[in-house]
Enzyme design. Structure first.
Site, PDB file in Angstrom:
ATOM      1  N   GLY A 117       0.831  -1.188   0.000  1.00 10.26           N
ATOM      2  CA  GLY A 117       0.000   0.000   0.000  1.00 10.26           C
ATOM      3  C   GLY A 117       0.867   1.239   0.000  1.00 10.26           C
ATOM      4  O   GLY A 117       2.076   1.192   0.262  1.00 10.26           O
ATOM      5  N   CYS A 118       0.255   2.373  -0.308  1.00  9.64           N
ATOM      6  CA  CYS A 118       1.046   3.604  -0.405  1.00  9.64           C
ATOM      7  C   CYS A 118       1.580   4.015   0.965  1.00  9.64           C
ATOM      8  O   CYS A 118       2.768   4.334   1.096  1.00  9.64           O
ATOM      9  CB  CYS A 118       0.236   4.724  -1.034  1.00  9.64           C
TER      10      CYS A 118
END
Lengths: 374, 374, 374, 374
Positions: D177-178
């Site tokens: 995920g970011c």
């Protein structure tokens, strides 16, 4: 030619135009930046001004006065200096500096070295200094005498879609302003073809804030710009004579425009909504055809499908121009809408497009990155 | 009258227009919000929709169907419902609901109660439903038959600076659209005075995003709007017939305009750059004088000093309109620039201005807060 | 008192803080601005600096040196001058200027006139100059000696929710910084009540750009700020000692905080996410109760319902502070979130709240406008 | 390998992640997009969804159900589908679809054709579906059983700077995920080296709006986001277990973090301000050295010079991560700041970086464009 790296100098690297030149040139397969100047930042690395450009192995900035001509042996110079300064610097560059050094070498009998020197450095100027063919018009709008009137006739107006052939052989290219770029791409073809009248042209232009440069003016502060908009330069913006010069050529008649720019809270992007009168017998469809045909072989100009409104987000960060035409409610009128990125097609990207043409490279070299959205 | 609190109902409180009505009315010395409707939010407090409006003692939202007429005893209803719905609701409100209840009370012999009931609830509609005097024009632009054609003649167009006297005695006021408000304030005076031509009027309009409402459309997402701009509704926006209706009255001739709205990345604000032709013998100065004289006694319209460009930040959050005029480079043309806050003078604020007039209050009551900048 | 208009002077009217003071005071029923200074704009009307403030009948700006003491007969002075300047000006104002003039009048036998003069002008300082009780701490953080050490003990720290009584009788109030305001409202009650530890407090703060003022710095340009964010002043921001001073009082122990501010692309608004350790036996619920009880009678501080995250849009343009508490995933920790408008509760609004208290007005006078959303 | 074009499929091309994959892949010298799916847009060209991607000769979008396996003969599939859907589609893709078709061909005696088919299509998943190694943790945080538990052990966590070797031989890569990307790049090296404690880690994260995707939620509307900010998911964001999983591996101890994300009014960009405790004997300088040494050979991670605060504008549009460390005012604490572009290093760019590694290409291929500032 495809493997050769052009040796490139950027005069005035510390402005936004300089930053975008660098951004595009580091990804250009035939470019090598070997010199960058910045008067107030001389001696500093570019990341001291633009941290995002660290890590690309770029040379430190130096003062223009410290350039070691001709040893630096440049193929091309991008001149991103303030107006008026450009004329002086380019004049010196083309006439004095190099040649005098060359003469010195010859005088000293160093003919071998002299022969190796590139006396044909080409100049791509991004300022307004060589755009106006008539030096009197220049003096009138810029408030001082032209500093290099003898050079002006050599300058080619660097709008590739219109002057491609002249650019290919030019030694000095004057890149168009951002507003003129969009306006001329929209208007020159239908004026040339007689589809629209050269009278009653109204250009309502909107620009992002980077067009105003990195200068410290209150009107450029975040708080003044964000969540707001306003027109400026009403009736007297300096891009007017430039647009009129080229439209007059295209129409074959003295063309006077109405032009009003607006500041919009966005970093990049330029949109022009252009209100024109159709000539007798002409229609929106013939206007559309004219544009489509003109740009059929121009990779950076795209006429959108019918009904799609050009938007700046369609071209953000890219060298593209998107165009479309619409029927006005006033039946003899049409609306042309053009969108560009003011820093790319409106400035640095177009300058590189010119470089490609001047050096026989494919026009799109290094310029095919897709727009950045979101 | 200055101490009386008008009993106010807001139909459709959950949109941005509703939110701004509430913001302004809670600060209005003669207003008391006693009823708010929101169909999807019925039963919920306003802070469930607008947390910033918590703490003001406002009534919970209910469904329109659950309004207890006439017991709620309203003096005035602001109708901020979607187009078309307004016609039905207002028709019911003015003709059936109240009166039938009144008849019931009379029939039941409760004359005392009947006499206490306010049968004269006044309606201020913020939708487009009663703006167009010609119901056929309405049907053509809105795609369906007018739902309350018998009511239409009673509706007064709620632009106070132009129709102040009619509004004072109106029972039903149709508030202008945001784009028409700015356009008409700029254009009606010079058209009436014969200073400009009714032909060749070009309105290039720019609006913040709140004008599009709180509806879930992709085009309203932050990422689509931020750092970008584009025109929309080219050649067929629904505010066109409304503007033309009023300009035709002012000019005494059938007036067809060119009108192009643009979406700008800002929450609030509307700017119109209007290109007009001066009639013979007229000048920018006579245009300026006409505007100044017309609005000398209009507290919300301000003609700026010569040379100052109107900007949306000058009116943000306030009921003001700022205007200025400029000489175009085309010598027979002038440019009028108008800026308003689309949610205030373009909607909720003007609605309250109308309420003040309808109830004999000073026009500026509750509307004198200064613009918010930064 | 409710009809009396306080005669108000604003020193330093041309900054954003000055602008918001004016915005709020023109709507205040007991305020009359009779004097405004602006050194670089002396002689000019306020609309030359802030066009949105035209039309309110405000006095032209003058130089501080041209104030005609005591004839101007002020009740209260808001001092919105740069740091360090404030100490000098206020010192002069409280000790020399007025009194010496008074002495002159007495010496001249003009006792009647002398008696009419208000020698008790109250001072509300919005700079940092009188916030730190320890002048050595001031010297350490601000890099120069305190210019009015004798006055410092008279200064009351102007956080009304905490020091209401002291403010009511103060002659000199030092308004808190914007970051301290939010941090202290969140942290003082639980520290006083022993609900949280005074160790390991981490304040991650985010602010809109107006907090940086209207000064011409590159970092405040639109293009630098928009579509971006970054922290600044890491480890050494000047609001640190101010927060620590007040937290140490509340906790009764020397309190050292971690505080990191960030610049966010918005005009107004400040959000602080505060990470705290719960003392033994304490819970998020007891933390919530402590805040709710503390602010039960504070009209501007609102603890939101469980689960609702404070957002800056809930307070934009208003004097409110919204708070909420959340359980951290680390079980002994909680998170307190506070949002204010940095220019209102964080500056000008709180200053006016202080004025209300100092003059016996209801605390909320002129400050009840609803937040502006959209 | 340098001339070969990998045949690429993108499942879920119509989201922002898909758009940025396309933007980057059209400039990648070894990539050819031969398949794109979009369920609601099946049959339409990509410019109907993303006008800025017109003109690149991309295939029309189709439904996943209409993919002609194995004829399409893909080398790699990027899966940018919603959570949960990915598990099903990838499971089908790796186990059933291809293999059953292969079996069919073999059964039909078409061994030649079968041999030509690429049964080893590699999968790069951008969803959360294969990030959590423990399928029970997945079920707990995502609210449903894992749909492909047998595949999970094959998945390699696609953070190249940490798992470069494993990625090179992986068939299924689960891109981080970011938020985890930035957090892990900042925290894994010092945790591995014992420089910081695994307790008391506090991650205050700020993200642009594109991280929320193109879904039609009120909270993603321009008006809700612009000029405002707020935290969300307090105490229960789904990126928590992912971060904790990897930090626990790095520290060798069960690591529980405090993590609070905030929504910031910008399209792209992610900044994390991370508060850590230094272990005994450790200093900010040893923390800096650890990071510098770890990333000495990682071309996309740059530790900035001392004192320079990471800013999202330094990485906009690029695959870079910039890091820096600062001494906290609490003497045993340090602050690590990390900035990435959430759509590039936080998503699409990192996915391509993984592809490069999986196919033996230089890690930076197609990813060296400079950040876009302005």
């Amino acid at each position: 030619m495809s493997d050769k790296k052009l040796r490139i100098g950027i005069l005035g690297a510390s402005g936004y135009t300089g930053a975008d030149l660098i951004r595009l040139l580091v990804a250009h397969p035939n470019a090598e930046i070997v010199l960058m100047t910045g008067e107030r930042k001389a001696g500093l690395p570019i990341e001291s001004v633009y941290p995002h450009l660290g890590g690309y192995g770029l040379p430190d900035m130096i003062s223009i006065n410290d350039i070691e001509w001709p040893a630096v042996d440049l193929d091309v110079v991008f001149c991103a200096l303030p107006h008026a300064t450009s004329q002086q610097v380019i004049n010196g560059l083309m006439h004095s500096v190099q040649h005098s050094l060359l003469e010195e070498l010859v005088a000293e009998g160093q003919d071998d070295l002299a022969n190796q020197i590139n006396t044909e450095v080409k100049i791509i100027d991004l300022s307004a200094d060589f755009r106006l063919r008539d030096t009197e018009t220049y003096a009138k709008w810029y408030g001082h005498e032209h500093q290099a009137p003898a050079l002006q006739p050599q300058a080619v107006y660097g709008l590739p879609e219109i002057y491609r052939e002249q650019i290919e052989t030019a030694k000095l290219v004057a890149c168009p302003g951002c507003y003129p770029t969009a306006a001329l791409l929209a208007l020159i073809p239908p004026l040339r073809a007689g589809v629209i009248s050269h009278k009653d042209i109204i250009i309502d232009a909107k620009s992002g804030v980077s067009g105003a440069g990195r200068s410290l003016k209150e009107s450029n502060l975040y708080v003044e710009v964000a969540e707001a908009m306003h027109p400026y330069g009403l009736g007297h913006h300096r891009h007017m004579p430039e647009i009129e010069q080229e439209l007059s050529v295209a129409s074959g008649a003295d063309t006077v425009i109405s032009f009003t720019p607006h500041l919009v809270p966005m970093n990049r992007g330029e949109l022009e909504t252009i209100y024109v009168k159709l000539n007798n017998g002409q229609t929106v469809q013939s206007l559309r055809s004219t544009l489509e045909q003109t740009y059929a072989n121009s990779p950076f100009v795209r006429v959108l499908e019918e009904g799609i409104a050009p938007a700046t987000r369609m071209v953000r960060g890219s060298n593209h121009c998107v165009l479309n035409v619409f029927q006005d409610r006033q039946s003899d009128r049409a609306i042309i809408v053009a969108a560009i990125d003011n820093l790319v097609k409106g400035s640095s990207g177009q300058a590189i497009q010119n470089m490609n043409l001047m050096f026989g490279l494919p026009e799109t070299t290094g310029l095919l990155q897709a727009p950045m959205f979101p």
